[in-house]
Design a protein around this motif. Structure first.
Motif, PDB file in Angstrom:
ATOM      1  N   PHE A 140      -3.161  -1.198 -14.494  1.00  0.00           N
ATOM      2  CA  PHE A 140      -1.848  -0.796 -15.022  1.00  0.00           C
ATOM      3  C   PHE A 140      -1.940  -0.804 -16.533  1.00  0.00           C
ATOM      4  CE2 PHE A 140      -2.022  -5.321 -14.861  1.00  0.00           C
ATOM      5  CZ  PHE A 140      -1.424  -5.746 -16.018  1.00  0.00           C
ATOM      6  N   ARG A 191      -8.213   7.020  -3.006  1.00  0.00           N
ATOM      7  CA  ARG A 191      -7.524   7.986  -3.867  1.00  0.00           C
ATOM      8  C   ARG A 191      -6.557   8.845  -3.058  1.00  0.00           C
ATOM      9  NH1 ARG A 191      -9.312   7.962  -9.153  1.00  0.00           N
ATOM     10  NH2 ARG A 191     -11.402   7.084  -9.438  1.00  0.00           N
ATOM     11  N   ILE A 216      -6.827   0.844 -10.592  1.00  0.00           N
ATOM     12  CA  ILE A 216      -6.132   0.642  -9.311  1.00  0.00           C
ATOM     13  C   ILE A 216      -7.129   0.741  -8.156  1.00  0.00           C
ATOM     14  CG2 ILE A 216      -4.420   1.673  -7.751  1.00  0.00           C
ATOM     15  CD1 ILE A 216      -2.861   2.510 -10.374  1.00  0.00           C
ATOM     16  N   VAL A 217      -7.984   1.750  -8.208  1.00  0.00           N
ATOM     17  CA  VAL A 217      -9.004   1.900  -7.157  1.00  0.00           C
ATOM     18  C   VAL A 217      -9.906   0.669  -7.121  1.00  0.00           C
ATOM     19  CG1 VAL A 217     -11.072   3.207  -6.500  1.00  0.00           C
ATOM     20  CG2 VAL A 217      -8.991   4.424  -7.175  1.00  0.00           C
ATOM     21  N   ASP A 218     -10.345   0.231  -8.298  1.00  0.00           N
ATOM     22  CA  ASP A 218     -11.244  -0.923  -8.350  1.00  0.00           C
ATOM     23  C   ASP A 218     -10.565  -2.166  -7.777  1.00  0.00           C
ATOM     24  OD1 ASP A 218     -13.137   0.651  -9.529  1.00  0.00           O
ATOM     25  OD2 ASP A 218     -12.734  -0.041 -11.573  1.00  0.00           O
ATOM     26  N   TYR A 268      -5.535   4.896 -12.963  1.00  0.00           N
ATOM     27  CA  TYR A 268      -5.972   5.130 -11.586  1.00  0.00           C
ATOM     28  C   TYR A 268      -7.302   4.454 -11.235  1.00  0.00           C
ATOM     29  CZ  TYR A 268      -2.279   8.688 -11.223  1.00  0.00           C
ATOM     30  OH  TYR A 268      -1.072   9.344 -11.175  1.00  0.00           O
ATOM     31  N   ASP A 269      -8.264   4.492 -12.145  1.00  0.00           N
ATOM     32  CA  ASP A 269      -9.560   3.886 -11.803  1.00  0.00           C
ATOM     33  C   ASP A 269      -9.430   2.377 -11.608  1.00  0.00           C
ATOM     34  OD1 ASP A 269     -10.632   6.368 -11.998  1.00  0.00           O
ATOM     35  OD2 ASP A 269     -11.967   5.940 -13.683  1.00  0.00           O
ATOM     36  N   LEU A 291       2.445   7.674  -8.516  1.00  0.00           N
ATOM     37  CA  LEU A 291       2.042   8.227  -9.809  1.00  0.00           C
ATOM     38  C   LEU A 291       1.902   7.122 -10.847  1.00  0.00           C
ATOM     39  CD1 LEU A 291       4.397  11.345 -10.093  1.00  0.00           C
ATOM     40  CD2 LEU A 291       2.246  11.088  -8.845  1.00  0.00           C
ATOM     41  N   CYS A 292       0.966   7.330 -11.764  1.00  0.00           N
ATOM     42  CA  CYS A 292       0.812   6.440 -12.914  1.00  0.00           C
ATOM     43  C   CYS A 292       0.579   7.338 -14.120  1.00  0.00           C
ATOM     44  CB  CYS A 292      -0.374   5.498 -12.715  1.00  0.00           C
ATOM     45  SG  CYS A 292      -0.792   4.582 -14.219  1.00  0.00           S
ATOM     46  N   ARG A 293       1.571   7.464 -14.986  1.00  0.00           N
ATOM     47  CA  ARG A 293       1.428   8.378 -16.118  1.00  0.00           C
ATOM     48  C   ARG A 293       0.478   7.813 -17.172  1.00  0.00           C
ATOM     49  NH1 ARG A 293       1.013  13.562 -17.390  1.00  0.00           N
ATOM     50  NH2 ARG A 293       2.572  14.348 -18.883  1.00  0.00           N
ATOM     51  N   CYS A 294       0.319   6.479 -17.200  1.00  0.00           N
ATOM     52  CA  CYS A 294      -0.652   5.905 -18.134  1.00  0.00           C
ATOM     53  C   CYS A 294      -2.083   6.211 -17.691  1.00  0.00           C
ATOM     54  CB  CYS A 294      -0.482   4.394 -18.237  1.00  0.00           C
ATOM     55  SG  CYS A 294       1.128   3.874 -18.846  1.00  0.00           S
ATOM     56  N   GLY A 295      -2.250   6.634 -16.456  1.00  0.00           N
ATOM     57  CA  GLY A 295      -3.590   6.992 -15.980  1.00  0.00           C
ATOM     58  C   GLY A 295      -4.475   5.803 -15.676  1.00  0.00           C
TER      59      GLY A 295
END
Lengths: 770, 181
Positions: free
Chosen positions: B97, B142, B158-160, B155-156, B149-153
């Motif tokens: 996050f 994914r 979160i996956v980890d 995502y990686d 959605l995560c506008r800050c990006g």
């Protein structure tokens, strides 16, 4: 290989040994944010709270001729329907002045609800206040407004011809030339000369804009997700004609900003107005649609890039001109040629930017204004030139990498794009790329690889901090900076811990509140370095004060020592030449009978603030004369394009950045990654669609405006050189915006490599590839 | 007005509600559980994801009156600072996050998603729909987390974080015989 400037300022105080800076510390707000306990604006409940909702104009330009509020007022629970007939008067926004940057605060110049004029399709024309959000929203739909409609300019494509070149000011760069670019272009053996377009885009921070306003007499307390609480405070004090000292803005957690929460928009002003008018505390949480109708986004652009080169790839001419839009009632130009002034060693350069004025919601800065869209055009054109020359695009860039700024010969404070490309090419396996388009495939997927350069100029802003050291060894840092997701408090915790030689656990950082010393805006990639500069100064001052206390004691091992002979560490001060000789802060303070000691950087008073701003401005101009302080990077992208449907998937990404020293690899990597993700959105899907006939945005929501989701993305690999800038304290520059720059070009270049189709208009949707 | 008994994070509350009130607004405005966020109020962003009887739903698209007596879990019910849920800890460790606004929804969604995966629910990228146990690959995560959605990006990260926790879960799961479905 780092080029140090010949004349640098005296070395700034650098804490030593660096222990916390450079470590991937977990975010200090991690437990609160993951447990749902971090409170954002809309989470605030205050006693006697009422709720407000907006009514938006449905015409682009005109005058309100009728307002029927009877049905809305008849809804049970409605407290007031405010319009220009009954709203309290406010002072209009101040004219913009370079001497007071807070005059830039208002997103528009509109005197909301104090005028019958309509300036854009979506402008708030009424506010309903009710005892619940649902009631307010329901009643807002019942307000009927009639207009006398006037002709409006709402079509950017049609208005481009009326664009006016920007004149340079203190705040905006104007036209720049060196040599005669048009003549050089006419005689260049190889030329590419194309038009590129980028669409309007929206910030779409996950947290919709929200405001809670509480009046107590002439004292005003506002909760607001803001990237600049000082701007918000000053603007509100002016609009409502109350003393600045009585206005407090709190913004401890901001749910994303990206530029959209730096200005003060209608929702903020109207919530405060609604509270003033009704005598109630009022909260207004904008709907996603309200945000898009009242908060400006990124301008569309049309750009021309023309490059002339020798057959060996040596650039002879670089032209970059562009048009962006502003609103009739405000808006900020996006100087799309920004990076083109600094990236390539062409002897003949011409950069010009123009704006066209429309009757639409004013534009606002969005992550890397100028460079985010400007690099799309420039870095696409460089790729096109590489294709025209039959040359590798990395090699072409390296052939034209300048030693000094190509426009005026200034030095770069540091620049090692060569190292970034070299490392990236190695890690990405760039050499395995076969140069011809459509030469790589995997089944029905056409595979392409592209590169592009990232470039950004971080700003430096004044900041004021206090640092308090307690006898128990704990430290409190206070500064009204903003936590919009960058890990700002975590980074300053690390800086303070090293500067004072205490563990990070001993440091607490307070931020996001105008009761604290004034901090910088969270913008221009400058917040972390700006606060750190002030924080390091304050820590030096603090250590000097502590040493003065110690030296009073005959028994102190620090007696007779100067600060330059000491090192901060192990929670105290110790002699550099005899590391076991020294004492902890606790011992020193306790012996002196002090529970705590606090220092504040100079701007505590109005005079101090003026002096500080003058000093900061002088420093900024001096630096600008001396050198170009920029961050750069090399993006490597692989795409797969479905041969039959044109679907584009980004399958690999590597960005290698030269961003100076990195305070926290964990949070800095996330920020750079986040910029790349937003850039991939801009490349492939993001577009704010405006009906050119009416000026109304037709996709004001996340179901129709497509930001990237998990399934759209590969793993984003990020690397950085981590070499300090020799001209800044701690060697910090800024990482917030550079990530997004160059991304769309890297995607489009990879798509060309995959398909042979050159897309010069964003976003690269599949229809453009069929 | 309608009366409903909302059972949230193990605590029951009787609430008088306008029947039009969403579960999201009931949680945030009536029960003052503001960890669950309103990002779009139209089911497009996932910030309001909560668990109902262990399944993830979008609280903005649910009417509160329909959830009487159901077991609702919000992010506040998963863990508190000092005794965080493994996913909350993993989100911190892997930096899943930035601004934190989508985080509650991401974490609740991840809890629900892992349960779906354990139960053998396939996704559109699952290679063999009939398989009893599909490894939780990065592509699976994914795909299954694309409603958040995560506008800050972030995502990686979160996956980890999810992979880290799922790894622990998978080891626990393989200890039991897999049921044939």
């Amino acid at each position: 290989m780092t080029r140090a400037p010949e004349r640098s300022r005296p070395a700034p105080p650098t804490p030593s040994p660096a222990q916390a800076v450079g470590r991937p510390l977990d975010r200090v707000d991690g437990p609160a944010k993951t447990a749902g306990l971090a409170r954002y604006t809309a989470d605030h409940h205050v006693p006697d709270l009422a709720h407000a909702a907006l009514v938006h104009a449905t015409v682009a330009r005109g005058r309100i001729t009728g307002l029927d509020t009877a049905d809305a007022e008849a809804v049970g629970g409605v407290l007031a329907v405010l319009t220009h007939h009954n709203a309290p008067r406010m002072t209009p926004p101040a004219p913009v002045s370079a001497l007071d940057l807070s005059t830039l605060a208002p997103g528009t110049t509109v005197d909301y609800l104090n005028t019958d004029r309509v300036h854009w399709n979506g402008q708030p024309v009424a506010v309903v206040v009710a005892d619940s959000p649902d009631t307010a929203r329901q009643a807002a739909r019942l307000v009927r407004v009639t207009y006398e409609v006037e002709p409006a300019v709402t079509d950017f494509a049609a208005a481009q011809d009326d664009a006016v070149p920007l004149r340079g000011t203190l705040l905006v760069l104007g036209e720049e030339r060196t040599g005669d670019a048009e003549r050089a272009l006419a005689t260049a053996p190889v030329v590419v000369d194309h038009r590129y377009t980028t669409p309007a885009q929206s910030h779409h921070a996950m947290e919709p804009h929200a405001t809670v306003a509480v009046w107590n007499g002439d004292r005003l307390t506002v909760h607001e997700g803001s990237q600049d609480v000082d701007w918000a405070r000053r603007h509100l004090a002016r609009r409502f004609g109350v003393p600045l000292a009585g206005v407090r803005v709190l913004s401890p957690h901001v749910g994303g900003g990206f530029g959209g929460k730096a200005p003060v928009w209608a929702g903020t002003v109207l919530t405060v107005l609604a509270a003033r008018a009704t005598g109630r505390a009022v909260r207004m949480v904008l709907s996603r649609e309200d945000v898009i109708r009242t908060v400006g986004g990124r301008t569309p652009t049309v750009q021309r890039v023309a490059l002339g080169a020798q057959r060996d790839g040596t650039l002879t001419a670089l032209l970059h001109t562009g048009v962006s839009q502003v609103g009739r009632v405000g808006g900020t130009p996006e100087p799309v040629g920004s990076q083109s002034r600094h990236l390539y060693a062409a002897p003949h350069i011409w950069i010009r930017h123009s704006t066209t004025t429309l009757d639409v919601l004013p534009t606002a800065h969005m992550r890397a204004p100028g460079e985010a869209v400007g690099t799309f055009a420039l870095e696409s054109a460089v790729d096109e030139l590489a294709v025209a020359l039959g040359m590798d695009p990395v090699e072409l860039r390296m052939r034209n990498e300048p030693d000094r700024d190509p426009l005026d010969g200034k030095r770069f404070s540091r620049r090692d794009l060569r190292a970034a490309y070299a490392r990236g090419a190695e890690r990405f396996g760039w050499a395995e790329r076969t140069p011809s388009p459509r030469s790589m495939r995997d089944g029905h997927w056409l595979v392409g690889r592209g590169v592009a350069t990232a470039f950004h100029l971080p700003v430096r802003l004044p900041a004021d901090v206090t640092v308090r050291l307690r006898a128990d060894g704990t430290v409190l840092v206070r500064c009204a900076f903003h936590e919009i997701g960058v890990g700002a408090a975590t980074a300053q915790t690390q800086v303070a811990a090293d500067a004072l030689g205490v563990p990070v656990e001993a440091v607490t950082v307070e931020h996001g509140d105008t009761e604290l010393p004034v901090g910088p805006q969270a913008g221009g990639s400058g917040q972390t370095a700006s606060v750190a500069t002030a924080l390091l100064e304050a820590c030096e001052e603090l250590k000097r004060s502590v040493l003065a206390l110690a030296r009073r004691s005959p028994s102190s091992p620090l007696r007779g020592r100067r600060l330059s002979e000491l090192r901060a560490g192990r929670g105290g001060l110790y002699r550099a030449d005899a590391p076991d000789r020294g004492e902890t802060y606790g011992v020193i303070l306790t012996r002196a009978g002090r529970a705590e000691i606090e220092v504040r950087t100079a701007a505590g008073t109005r005079l101090g603030r003026t002096l500080q701003q003058a000093r900061a401005a002088a420093g900024w101009f001096r630096d600008r004369r001396r050198w170009v302080r920029a961050v750069t990077g090399a993006h490597f992208c692989e795409v797969r394009v479905d041969e039959h449907t044109g679907e584009v998937r980004v399958s690999r990404w590597l960005g290698v950045f030269d961003v100076g020293r990195v305070v926290n690899p964990k949070t800095a990597t996330s920020q750079l990654r986040g910029g790349i993700v937003m850039g991939i959105g801009a490349a492939l899907s993001e577009e704010t669609l405006v009906d050119p006939r009416t000026g109304r945005t037709v996709n004001p929501g996340l179901a129709e405006y497509h930001v990237p989701v998990q399934a759209d993305l590969p793993r984003i690999e990020v690397d950085y050189l981590d070499e300090p800038d020799p001209t800044t304290p701690l060697g910090l520059l800024g990482v917030g915006e550079v990530g997004i720059t160059g991304v769309a070009a890297a995607v489009a270049n990879a798509v060309h490599h995959a398909t042979g189709v050159r897309v010069r208009d964003l976003p690269v949707t599949l229809d453009r590839l069929l | 007005m309608a009366e409903v008994e909302l059972r949230v994070n193990g605590t029951s509350s009787r609430v008088q509600l306008d029947p039009r009130v969403s579960l999201l607004d009931a949680l945030r405005e009536r029960l003052r559980l503001t960890g669950t966020k309103k990002g779009c109020d139209q089911g497009a962003c996932g910030a309001c994801t909560v668990l109902v009887d262990g399944e993830r739903i979008l609280a903005c698209l649910a009417l509160a009156v329909q959830y009487g007596g159901r077991e609702i879990t919000t992010v506040e019910g998963l863990g508190r600072p000092g005794r965080l849920h493994p996913l909350q800890e993993a989100f911190i460790r892997f930096d899943g996050f930035q601004c934190g606004f989508c985080t509650s929804g991401q974490i609740c969604s991840a809890v629900g998603m892992l349960a779906e995966h354990r139960a053998g629910v396939p996704s559109v990228v699952t290679p063999r729909l009939a398989a009893t146990a599909t490894p939780l690959s990065e592509a699976e995560i994914r795909e299954r987390m694309s409603g958040n959605l995560c506008r800050c990006g972030a995502y990686d990260g979160i996956v980890d974080a999810i992979q880290h926790v799922a790894g622990v879960d998978d080891r626990a799961a393989t200890a039991e015989p897999a049921a044939d479905r």
